[in-house]
Design a protein around this motif. Structure first.
Motif, PDB file in Angstrom:
ATOM      1  N   GLN A  35      -4.178  20.064 109.527  1.00 30.10           N
ATOM      2  CA  GLN A  35      -3.278  21.064 110.112  1.00 30.10           C
ATOM      3  C   GLN A  35      -2.172  21.446 109.137  1.00 30.10           C
ATOM      4  O   GLN A  35      -1.776  22.614 109.037  1.00 30.10           O
ATOM      5  N   LEU A  36      -1.682  20.468 108.401  1.00 29.70           N
ATOM      6  CA  LEU A  36      -0.621  20.740 107.422  1.00 29.70           C
ATOM      7  C   LEU A  36      -1.127  21.700 106.341  1.00 29.70           C
ATOM      8  O   LEU A  36      -0.426  22.632 105.944  1.00 29.70           O
ATOM      9  N   LEU A  37      -2.362  21.479 105.890  1.00 33.52           N
ATOM     10  CA  LEU A  37      -2.915  22.349 104.842  1.00 33.52           C
ATOM     11  C   LEU A  37      -3.120  23.774 105.359  1.00 33.52           C
ATOM     12  O   LEU A  37      -2.916  24.745 104.630  1.00 33.52           O
ATOM     13  N   LEU A  38      -3.484  23.912 106.640  1.00 34.99           N
ATOM     14  CA  LEU A  38      -3.590  25.253 107.235  1.00 34.99           C
ATOM     15  C   LEU A  38      -2.219  25.934 107.271  1.00 34.99           C
ATOM     16  O   LEU A  38      -2.105  27.144 107.065  1.00 34.99           O
ATOM     17  N   LEU A  39      -1.171  25.143 107.522  1.00 36.02           N
ATOM     18  CA  LEU A  39       0.194  25.684 107.525  1.00 36.02           C
ATOM     19  C   LEU A  39       0.604  26.101 106.109  1.00 36.02           C
ATOM     20  O   LEU A  39       1.132  27.198 105.898  1.00 36.02           O
ATOM     21  N   TRP A  40       0.344  25.229 105.137  1.00 37.76           N
ATOM     22  CA  TRP A  40       0.720  25.544 103.750  1.00 37.76           C
ATOM     23  C   TRP A  40      -0.106  26.715 103.201  1.00 37.76           C
ATOM     24  O   TRP A  40       0.375  27.457 102.346  1.00 37.76           O
ATOM     25  N   ASP A  41      -1.344  26.914 103.715  1.00 36.51           N
ATOM     26  CA  ASP A  41      -2.106  28.132 103.365  1.00 36.51           C
ATOM     27  C   ASP A  41      -1.235  29.363 103.622  1.00 36.51           C
ATOM     28  O   ASP A  41      -1.159  30.282 102.813  1.00 36.51           O
ATOM     29  N   ARG A  42      -0.599  29.355 104.799  1.00 39.28           N
ATOM     30  CA  ARG A  42       0.189  30.536 105.201  1.00 39.28           C
ATOM     31  C   ARG A  42       1.487  30.642 104.403  1.00 39.28           C
ATOM     32  O   ARG A  42       1.959  31.746 104.153  1.00 39.28           O
ATOM     33  N   ILE A  43       2.072  29.518 103.992  1.00 39.71           N
ATOM     34  CA  ILE A  43       3.265  29.586 103.133  1.00 39.71           C
ATOM     35  C   ILE A  43       2.902  30.311 101.840  1.00 39.71           C
ATOM     36  O   ILE A  43       3.609  31.213 101.387  1.00 39.71           O
ATOM     37  N   LEU A  44       1.767  29.939 101.259  1.00 41.22           N
ATOM     38  CA  LEU A  44       1.311  30.588 100.027  1.00 41.22           C
ATOM     39  C   LEU A  44       0.909  32.042 100.285  1.00 41.22           C
ATOM     40  O   LEU A  44       1.217  32.936  99.488  1.00 41.22           O
ATOM     41  N   GLY A  45       0.234  32.269 101.401  1.00 46.18           N
ATOM     42  CA  GLY A  45      -0.251  33.612 101.711  1.00 46.18           C
ATOM     43  C   GLY A  45       0.883  34.613 101.917  1.00 46.18           C
ATOM     44  O   GLY A  45       0.806  35.756 101.476  1.00 46.18           O
ATOM     45  N   TYR A  46       1.938  34.153 102.594  1.00 49.76           N
ATOM     46  CA  TYR A  46       3.056  35.062 102.893  1.00 49.76           C
ATOM     47  C   TYR A  46       4.214  34.900 101.912  1.00 49.76           C
ATOM     48  O   TYR A  46       5.224  35.585 102.034  1.00 49.76           O
ATOM     49  N   ASN A  47       4.076  33.969 100.975  1.00 50.07           N
ATOM     50  CA  ASN A  47       5.116  33.719  99.977  1.00 50.07           C
ATOM     51  C   ASN A  47       6.473  33.521 100.646  1.00 50.07           C
ATOM     52  O   ASN A  47       7.487  34.078 100.227  1.00 50.07           O
ATOM     53  N   SER A  48       6.478  32.749 101.718  1.00 52.80           N
ATOM     54  CA  SER A  48       7.693  32.581 102.513  1.00 52.80           C
ATOM     55  C   SER A  48       7.631  31.256 103.263  1.00 52.80           C
ATOM     56  O   SER A  48       6.552  30.805 103.658  1.00 52.80           O
ATOM     57  N   LEU A  49       8.818  30.672 103.485  1.00 52.59           N
ATOM     58  CA  LEU A  49       8.881  29.423 104.253  1.00 52.59           C
ATOM     59  C   LEU A  49       9.286  29.673 105.705  1.00 52.59           C
ATOM     60  O   LEU A  49       9.430  28.733 106.479  1.00 52.59           O
ATOM     61  N   GLU A  50       9.469  30.952 106.073  1.00 53.98           N
ATOM     62  CA  GLU A  50       9.953  31.251 107.431  1.00 53.98           C
ATOM     63  C   GLU A  50       9.028  30.705 108.511  1.00 53.98           C
ATOM     64  O   GLU A  50       9.461  30.386 109.609  1.00 53.98           O
ATOM     65  N   ILE A  51       7.751  30.574 108.174  1.00 53.78           N
ATOM     66  CA  ILE A  51       6.779  30.093 109.160  1.00 53.78           C
ATOM     67  C   ILE A  51       7.112  28.663 109.621  1.00 53.78           C
ATOM     68  O   ILE A  51       6.748  28.258 110.725  1.00 53.78           O
ATOM     69  N   LEU A  52       7.856  27.908 108.791  1.00 51.00           N
ATOM     70  CA  LEU A  52       8.253  26.546 109.181  1.00 51.00           C
ATOM     71  C   LEU A  52       9.178  26.589 110.400  1.00 51.00           C
ATOM     72  O   LEU A  52       9.046  25.788 111.322  1.00 51.00           O
ATOM     73  N   ALA A  53      10.125  27.543 110.386  1.00 54.88           N
ATOM     74  CA  ALA A  53      11.061  27.661 111.511  1.00 54.88           C
ATOM     75  C   ALA A  53      10.331  28.130 112.765  1.00 54.88           C
ATOM     76  O   ALA A  53      10.613  27.670 113.883  1.00 54.88           O
ATOM     77  N   VAL A  54       9.376  29.053 112.577  1.00 50.34           N
ATOM     78  CA  VAL A  54       8.604  29.560 113.719  1.00 50.34           C
ATOM     79  C   VAL A  54       7.787  28.421 114.335  1.00 50.34           C
ATOM     80  O   VAL A  54       7.754  28.252 115.558  1.00 50.34           O
ATOM     81  N   LEU A  55       7.162  27.609 113.484  1.00 46.71           N
ATOM     82  CA  LEU A  55       6.366  26.497 114.003  1.00 46.71           C
ATOM     83  C   LEU A  55       7.259  25.478 114.718  1.00 46.71           C
ATOM     84  O   LEU A  55       6.899  24.977 115.790  1.00 46.71           O
ATOM     85  N   ALA A  56       8.427  25.195 114.148  1.00 43.29           N
ATOM     86  CA  ALA A  56       9.342  24.232 114.796  1.00 43.29           C
ATOM     87  C   ALA A  56       9.712  24.723 116.200  1.00 43.29           C
ATOM     88  O   ALA A  56       9.704  23.943 117.162  1.00 43.29           O
ATOM     89  N   ALA A  57       9.993  26.026 116.319  1.00 44.38           N
ATOM     90  CA  ALA A  57      10.318  26.583 117.643  1.00 44.38           C
ATOM     91  C   ALA A  57       9.100  26.524 118.563  1.00 44.38           C
ATOM     92  O   ALA A  57       9.218  26.206 119.754  1.00 44.38           O
ATOM     93  N   ALA A  58       7.911  26.787 117.991  1.00 46.21           N
ATOM     94  CA  ALA A  58       6.671  26.764 118.794  1.00 46.21           C
ATOM     95  C   ALA A  58       6.395  25.361 119.339  1.00 46.21           C
ATOM     96  O   ALA A  58       5.886  25.208 120.452  1.00 46.21           O
ATOM     97  N   VAL A  59       6.741  24.334 118.564  1.00 49.91           N
ATOM     98  CA  VAL A  59       6.540  22.945 119.025  1.00 49.91           C
ATOM     99  C   VAL A  59       7.429  22.677 120.239  1.00 49.91           C
ATOM    100  O   VAL A  59       6.984  22.082 121.236  1.00 49.91           O
ATOM    101  N   PHE A  60       8.682  23.136 120.172  1.00 51.78           N
ATOM    102  CA  PHE A  60       9.581  22.956 121.325  1.00 51.78           C
ATOM    103  C   PHE A  60       9.053  23.720 122.536  1.00 51.78           C
ATOM    104  O   PHE A  60       9.106  23.228 123.662  1.00 51.78           O
ATOM    105  N   ALA A  61       8.528  24.926 122.301  1.00 48.28           N
ATOM    106  CA  ALA A  61       7.988  25.725 123.403  1.00 48.28           C
ATOM    107  C   ALA A  61       6.808  24.992 124.052  1.00 48.28           C
ATOM    108  O   ALA A  61       6.683  24.943 125.283  1.00 48.28           O
TER     109      ALA A  61
END
Length: 433
Positions: free
Chosen positions: A367-393
């Motif tokens: 799962q972590l590698l799927l997440l880091w795929d998107r960090i590289l794909g979007y050249n951004s770390l913003e997805i980390l904050a979105v995932l953190a919020a999604a976990v709380f949701a």
């Protein structure tokens, strides 16, 4: 921001220097010949070494860094009787511009519900087997053409396991030429010749984190090799030209304050903190050749990871990520946000460590590698904050019932069963905005 970063750096240096004084150990010293020989012989099995590190302590941990971020204020901002910016009730009180869900949807539109994704088992639109077979075929074509931009676009939908190592290398422009291997060998010989105080911090960190992790303990030797070489790599200093941080300086003994005798310490300018080795650990699943593993990590660090432990207003910087996380939660789960705040369990106190480590050590590796795929794909770390919020949701129902920070932490203690892509999709594309 720069002032806060500067005073934080002073604190780190003070901590490092006081450790030096207490333990009576120099910052750097040449290893005796017999010690050099011994280290060279056991280079591939450093994990078997059990040096006494009981007196060493991490220079800082994520929670210390969070305290600094919580105290950031904008001196140009009116903090009078008016409620603070947009009535933001989180721990971060710096009014930076962060994206809302409509903007995030636009940015991450390839994660939409009607687009095939690796990491989603039961997409109604596209049967998973059909999508995977086609996706692998396209991935092979991208690799055959060696097109870095196409690879970056491609990994936004996830990387097939068999192609990930090559695709990431293509995106990061890592080709592992003979001169790169030679450069790595030079770094290795620097490690063999000189003993740095940060070496003990690296040893201690690996022992405290990766060595105790069910996924990563087998890579202990790789982690020592990569991190020890990284600390000697002066090419890493180049990233300070676009970072808010400044590399720490040290002076040759007896020449304190004389600029011509100043050297950067450690040579790469980066003092490791508690959990730093977890930036490397997941990469060990993909790369088994030390010099290639090293180059991939170094590039990931100077593109992304340095932003997670320096104070800046960059959209991928840790301050913006914290604010984005709190804003998403306060806007889309206000009841949960207020409930946790009232019981003294500010959500950021729980999620901060996930984001600082880019979730490494918290999610299952696939799962972590799927997440880091998107960090590289979007050249951004913003997805980390979105995932953190999604976990709380995702855990909102349980969290509404807790009455203390300890209980909230217990609900969120184990993220290893979570599936990243469904969480992100539901939060971004199924949330009413």
């Amino acid at each position: 921001m720069r002032k806060a970063q500067g005073s934080w750096e002073k604190r780190i240096l003070k901590s490092l220097n006081s450790m030096c004084t207490e333990l009576n150990i120099p910052l750097a010293q040449k290893r005796p010949a017999n010690e050099q020989k011994e280290l060279l012989n056991k280079w591939n099995e450093m994990g078997t070494d059990e040096p006494d590190l009981s007196l060493f302590r991490p220079v800082y941990a994520p929670k210390d860094f969070l305290e600094v971020l919580m105290n950031l204020r904008n001196p140009n901002y009116e903090n009078g009787e008016q409620p603070s910016f947009r009535n933001h009730l989180g721990l971060i009180q710096v009014p930076l511009k962060v994206k809302d869900i409509p903007e995030l949807k636009e940015d991450f539109n390839e994660l939409g519900l009607n687009i095939g994704q690796l990491g989603i088992d039961d997409s109604a639109q596209v049967p998973p087997e059909f999508f995977e077979n086609e996706h692998v075929r396209v991935g092979q074509k991208v690799l055959a053409e060696q097109d870095s931009a196409a690879a970056q676009q491609y990994v936004r939908q996830g990387c097939p396991t068999a192609l990930r190592a090559d695709l990431w290398a293509l995106i990061l422009n890592i080709s592992n030429q003979p001169e790169d291997i030679l450069y790595y060998e030079q770094l290795k010989s620097n490690v063999i010749q000189h003993d740095l105080l940060v070496d003990s911090l690296i040893y201690k960190d690996v022992k405290l984190t990766a060595s105790n992790d069910d996924y990563y303990f087998v890579f202990e030797d790789y982690l020592y090799q990569v991190l020890l070489c990284f600390s000697r790599d002066t090419s890493v200093l180049e990233h300070f030209t676009y970072s808010s941080a400044t590399p720490p300086k040290s002076y040759i003994q007896g020449k304190l304050g004389m600029e011509e005798y100043a050297v950067f310490y450690p040579p790469n300018g980066v003092i490791p903190f508690h959990g730093f080795s977890m930036y490397v650990a997941p990469l060990c699943f993909l790369y088994h050749e030390p010099s290639k593993l090293y180059q991939i990590f170094r590039e990931m660090y100077v593109r992304f990871f340095f932003r997670l432990h320096s104070i800046s207003s960059h959209p991928s910087g840790i301050v913006s990520l914290c604010l984005l996380f709190e804003t998403l939660l306060q806007t889309h789960l206000p009841q949960l946000f207020y409930h946790l705040r009232e019981i003294g369990a500010q959500p950021l106190r729980i999620s901060f460590k996930w984001m600082v480590r880019a979730f490494s050590g918290y999610l299952a590796t696939d799962q972590l590698l799927l997440l880091w795929d998107r960090i590289l794909g979007y050249n951004s770390l913003e997805i980390l904050a979105v995932l953190a919020a999604a976990v709380f949701a995702f855990r909102a129902v349980n969290l509404m019932e807790v009455t203390s920070l300890a209980a909230a932490e217990a609900v969120l203690a184990d993220l290893s069963t979570l599936k990243v892509m469904p969480l992100l999709q539901i939060f971004l594309f199924a949330t009413v905005t």
